[in-house]
Design a protein around this motif. Structure first.
Motif, short mmCIF file in Angstrom:
data_model
loop_
_atom_site.label_atom_id
_atom_site.label_comp_id
_atom_site.label_asym_id
_atom_site.label_seq_id
_atom_site.Cartn_x
_atom_site.Cartn_y
_atom_site.Cartn_z
N GLY A 105 0.83 -1.19 0.01
CA GLY A 105 -0.14 0.22 0.30
C GLY A 105 0.97 1.21 0.16
O GLY A 105 0.29 1.97 0.11
N LYS A 106 2.78 0.86 -0.61
CA LYS A 106 3.54 2.46 0.09
C LYS A 106 3.13 2.74 -1.55
O LYS A 106 3.69 1.89 -2.23
CB LYS A 106 4.18 2.40 0.70
CG LYS A 106 4.24 1.75 1.90
CD LYS A 106 5.43 1.82 2.90
CE LYS A 106 5.51 1.32 4.41
NZ LYS A 106 6.48 0.73 4.86
N GLY A 399 0.01 -7.33 -6.03
CA GLY A 399 -0.97 -6.15 -6.26
C GLY A 399 -0.31 -4.91 -6.12
O GLY A 399 -0.18 -3.90 -6.00
N MET A 400 1.50 -5.05 -6.36
CA MET A 400 2.48 -4.62 -7.72
C MET A 400 2.11 -3.67 -8.75
O MET A 400 1.45 -4.66 -9.98
CB MET A 400 3.99 -4.43 -6.89
CG MET A 400 4.49 -3.41 -7.56
SD MET A 400 6.45 -3.89 -7.74
CE MET A 400 6.44 -3.82 -5.40
N ILE A 401 1.72 -2.37 -8.83
CA ILE A 401 1.07 -1.77 -10.10
C ILE A 401 2.23 -0.70 -10.45
O ILE A 401 3.34 0.52 -9.42
CB ILE A 401 0.42 -0.74 -9.97
CG1 ILE A 401 -0.56 -1.67 -9.33
CG2 ILE A 401 0.35 -0.37 -10.93
CD1 ILE A 401 -2.11 -0.98 -9.44
N ILE A 402 3.33 -0.79 -11.72
CA ILE A 402 4.30 0.73 -11.65
C ILE A 402 3.40 1.04 -13.49
O ILE A 402 2.83 0.44 -14.57
CB ILE A 402 5.17 -0.26 -12.23
CG1 ILE A 402 6.09 -0.73 -11.02
CG2 ILE A 402 7.16 1.08 -13.21
CD1 ILE A 402 6.63 -0.71 -10.25
N GLY A 470 -11.11 3.31 -2.30
CA GLY A 470 -11.62 2.73 -1.32
C GLY A 470 -10.13 2.62 -0.66
O GLY A 470 -9.95 1.35 -0.06
N GLY A 471 -9.18 3.10 -0.64
CA GLY A 471 -7.85 3.03 -0.49
C GLY A 471 -6.77 1.23 -1.64
O GLY A 471 -5.48 1.25 -1.00
N LYS A 472 -7.87 1.18 -2.24
CA LYS A 472 -7.96 0.30 -3.11
C LYS A 472 -6.92 0.60 -4.49
O LYS A 472 -8.24 1.25 -5.60
CB LYS A 472 -8.06 -1.26 -3.12
CG LYS A 472 -8.42 -1.93 -1.58
CD LYS A 472 -9.32 -2.63 -1.25
CE LYS A 472 -9.01 -3.69 -0.08
NZ LYS A 472 -9.41 -5.11 0.01
N PRO A 473 -5.68 0.13 -5.66
CA PRO A 473 -5.42 0.58 -6.87
C PRO A 473 -7.06 0.08 -7.35
O PRO A 473 -7.02 -1.07 -7.29
CB PRO A 473 -4.27 0.13 -7.13
CG PRO A 473 -3.43 -0.35 -5.96
CD PRO A 473 -4.83 -0.51 -5.03
N ILE A 474 -7.89 0.93 -8.43
CA ILE A 474 -8.33 0.19 -9.36
C ILE A 474 -8.21 0.72 -10.26
O ILE A 474 -8.55 0.23 -11.77
CB ILE A 474 -9.88 0.86 -8.93
CG1 ILE A 474 -9.69 2.75 -9.38
CG2 ILE A 474 -10.26 0.10 -8.02
CD1 ILE A 474 -11.07 2.61 -9.42
N GLN A 554 -2.16 2.70 -22.34
CA GLN A 554 -1.69 2.33 -22.29
C GLN A 554 -1.94 1.72 -20.65
O GLN A 554 -1.59 2.76 -19.67
CB GLN A 554 -0.38 1.03 -21.88
CG GLN A 554 0.75 1.54 -23.60
CD GLN A 554 0.02 1.07 -24.73
OE1 GLN A 554 -0.49 -0.45 -24.14
NE2 GLN A 554 0.44 1.27 -25.47
N ALA A 555 -2.81 1.16 -20.22
CA ALA A 555 -3.89 0.39 -18.70
C ALA A 555 -4.21 -0.64 -18.07
O ALA A 555 -3.99 -1.35 -19.10
CB ALA A 555 -5.34 1.93 -19.43
N VAL A 556 -4.23 -0.43 -16.62
CA VAL A 556 -4.64 -1.60 -16.66
C VAL A 556 -5.54 -1.19 -15.47
O VAL A 556 -6.17 -0.20 -14.98
CB VAL A 556 -3.95 -2.59 -15.18
CG1 VAL A 556 -2.97 -3.52 -16.60
CG2 VAL A 556 -2.76 -1.79 -14.80
N LEU A 557 -7.11 -1.83 -15.54
CA LEU A 557 -8.63 -1.41 -14.81
C LEU A 557 -9.14 -2.86 -13.79
O LEU A 557 -9.49 -3.56 -14.64
CB LEU A 557 -9.84 -0.95 -15.80
CG LEU A 557 -11.11 -0.84 -15.41
CD1 LEU A 557 -10.81 0.90 -14.30
CD2 LEU A 557 -12.22 -0.04 -15.82
N TYR A 558 -9.39 -2.21 -13.02
CA TYR A 558 -9.98 -3.62 -12.08
C TYR A 558 -11.24 -3.48 -11.72
O TYR A 558 -12.22 -2.40 -11.58
CB TYR A 558 -9.19 -3.19 -10.17
CG TYR A 558 -9.64 -4.96 -9.09
CD1 TYR A 558 -9.37 -5.26 -9.54
CD2 TYR A 558 -10.55 -4.38 -8.73
CE1 TYR A 558 -9.29 -7.21 -8.62
CE2 TYR A 558 -11.08 -6.03 -7.51
CZ TYR A 558 -10.17 -6.62 -7.30
OH TYR A 558 -10.39 -8.05 -7.26
#
Length: 580
Positions: A105-106, A399-402, A470-474, A554-558
């Protein structure tokens, strides 16, 4: 980004240079008759996803994830692979930004933007009369800034990587040494920039085969670049900044009349910064801080639209387009005056992003009439307060995102390939204000806050972004495109968060661009229907004479219901999403 049709030889005046903005990256990927069509489906993945402009590089990233690497390992591998498979923007001789959201979460922002060499100053590109020397900041050896990409990739790996350094470099080394089969996108990229490349003997030999042009289906081998990657694989960033590569680069630059020295390379450092944070409705936005202006403008534009129901206006309607364009004008007007390298100037972010200021900017928009750009002035933040590009996005199973954007600035940068290295060098010095008040090659007006100074980082438009709910990547995304980067990210963000589009549709939907000056709208082919255009013109909007495709998101979506990530890569440009 960031551009694409040939510019070398066309810099007879800054007016013509400004016009070239409207034919920039990634137009070389398109035939003149090709337009926006139906969107393909997103790519779904139960584990990790890698979205890049190059299918070969996407597969490199996915293969690293399959071998037990995390998103950081994959990001480093992709960064080096794109230097091989997408040389117009993928690079070792440029720089960029990486936005990281780790599984704990950092968040972190790695700034590996290029810096001005020690010998450069605010008059570096001016003649004896104080006028800009045409082309001096955009092509050739004096246009090169001290590169940061290798340092940035090394820092990203050191802080977050799991796999050995040699392992993540190997795919790129192998692609260079063994070669890869080129497709139409690659051939078109070279053809569109032939004039720039052929002016420099080493670039002409490598990329144009001394007149024996590559054809679809040919294998493209880069022996010199393979040698450089081998040195980096063995010795890490020191090979590039103080070792054999550094010595070859400096010798080549000096021979060509450039000013970068071994000390410039040895003294270069990638730095960590706190991501810029803001909100849009119920979403938290993490994005690029200065020396990028992109994140601040993204937050400002979203902030201006905080209370608007953009969905009710109807995507692509005259009212919808009008509101977006007027919002863009106001944000870019402020950009022209107030932003620069935070190590050299104070960026008034608190005042610029204050809700009351953004509300006043929004209230100033007349929904029935366009405001001429010359009537829109930068805000007054004078009181002190504390305080060609490509993008790829990667998410791993943990769940790591770059979200990473890096660049040579113009496509193929300065056009220079450093002899004996295979490394294309940037023309990032043009992102400084060569002369405050004069447009750069993208037509952007900038102040003396962005004037050239030794070791200073030029202002950027790169906008790697991660959205939380809600604090989570989407959502994570970014784009190339010079100043169009900011508006590409802005519109795809709205398309997903406000309009509910899936990620591929959101990316493929036609976009608009306005950057305050020049006072005209850049639209994509078939992106604005004639009836809507007539309505907008009657409201006082000006459109460019031609339409062009821009950006390459270039993207990702939850998806919360499916509990799964989806990925999208711009359908116009030949990229792909690879699954772990």
């Amino acid at each position: 980004m960031n551009d694409a049709l040939p510019r070398t030889g066309f810099f007879r005046s800054r007016i013509l240079t400004t016009l070239v903005l409207w034919i920039t990256f990634p137009l070389f990927l398109l035939q003149p008759s090709q337009g926006y069509g139906a969107s393909r489906a997103p790519v779904w993945g139960p584990r990790g996803l890698v979205a890049t402009v190059s299918p070969a590089a996407s597969e490199v990233g996915a293969s690293i994830l399959r071998q037990g690497g995390n998103a950081a390992d994959a990001a480093v591998a992709v960064g080096f692979a794109l230097a091989v498979t997408w040389p117009a923007a993928g690079n070792l001789g440029g720089g960029g930004f990486a936005l990281v959201r780790s599984q704990d979460g950092k968040s972190n922002f790695i700034d590996y933007r290029e810096t001005a060499p020690a010998a450069a100053d605010k008059n570096f590109y001016l003649d004896a009369k104080g006028e800009i020397i045409p082309g001096a900041s955009t092509r050739g050896f004096r246009a090169i800034a001290t590169p940061g990409t290798v340092a940035g990739m090394a820092l990203l790996h050191k802080k977050y990587g799991k796999l050995p350094w040699k392992k993540v470099i190997e795919p790129a080394r192998r692609l260079a040494v063994e070669g890869f089969i080129v497709d139409q996108s690659f051939v078109s990229m070279l053809e569109s920039h032939k004039e720039r490349l052929e002016k420099f003997p080493v670039s002409r030999r490598i990329f144009l085969k001394n007149g024996k042009d590559l054809k679809v289906g040919d294998r493209f081998v880069q022996t010199d670049l393979g040698w450089s990657l081998t040195q980096i694989q063995k010795s890490g960033e020191s090979a590039f900044y103080s070792g054999t590569i550094a010595k070859r680069m400096v010798a080549a630059i000096k021979k060509g009349g450039g000013v970068i020295t071994l000390d410039d390379l040895k003294n270069y450092k990638a730095v960590e910064r706190a991501p810029l944070e803001g909100r849009y409705k119920n979403y938290q936005i993490l994005t690029a801080p200065p020396p990028s202006s992109g994140g601040a403008l993204l937050l400002a534009m979203l902030g201006m639209l905080e209370k608007d129901d953009v969905q009710a206006l109807g995507f692509g309607s005259a009212a919808y387009n009008h509101l977006l364009v007027e919002t863009m004008k106001r944000a870019f007007a402020d950009r022209s005056e107030w932003f620069g390298d935070p190590d050299f100037v104070q960026n008034p972010l608190k005042k610029f992003l204050a809700p009351d200021y953004l509300a006043k900017r929004r209230a100033n928009i007349n929904m029935s009439k366009a405001t001429p750009s010359q009537e829109i002035k930068p805000g007054d933040f004078s009181d002190k307060e504390s305080q060609d590009t490509t993008h790829y996005t990667i998410v791993d199973a943990q769940g790591m995102i770059i979200s990473n954007t890096y660049t040579l600035n113009g496509s193929f940068g300065s056009g220079v390939t450093a002899e004996g290295t295979g490394i294309l060098m940037n023309n990032e010095m043009d992102d400084f204000s060569s002369k405050p008040g004069s447009p750069n090659m993208y037509g952007l007006l900038q102040s003396d806050r962005n004037a050239i100074a030794p070791k200073k980082r030029p202002l950027s438009s790169m906008t790697p972004t991660i959205v939380l709910e809600g604090g989570k990547p989407i959502l994570a995304l970014g784009s190339p495109g010079g100043p169009t980067i900011i508006n590409s990210v802005f519109q795809v963000t709205l398309n997903t968060l406000a309009l509910g589009m899936d990620i591929q549709t959101a990316i493929d939907a036609p976009k608009l661009h306005h950057q305050w000056m020049p006072d005209r709208i850049l639209s994509e082919p078939w992106g604005v229907n004639p009836d809507t255009k007539k309505i907008m013109q009657s409201m006082g909007h000006n459109f460019g004479d031609r339409s062009f495709h821009f950006g390459d998101v270039q993207a990702v979506l939850y998806d919360k219901e499916r509990k799964q990530w989806s990925g999208g890569s711009d359908s116009r440009h030949g990229g792909s999403v690879a699954v772990e």
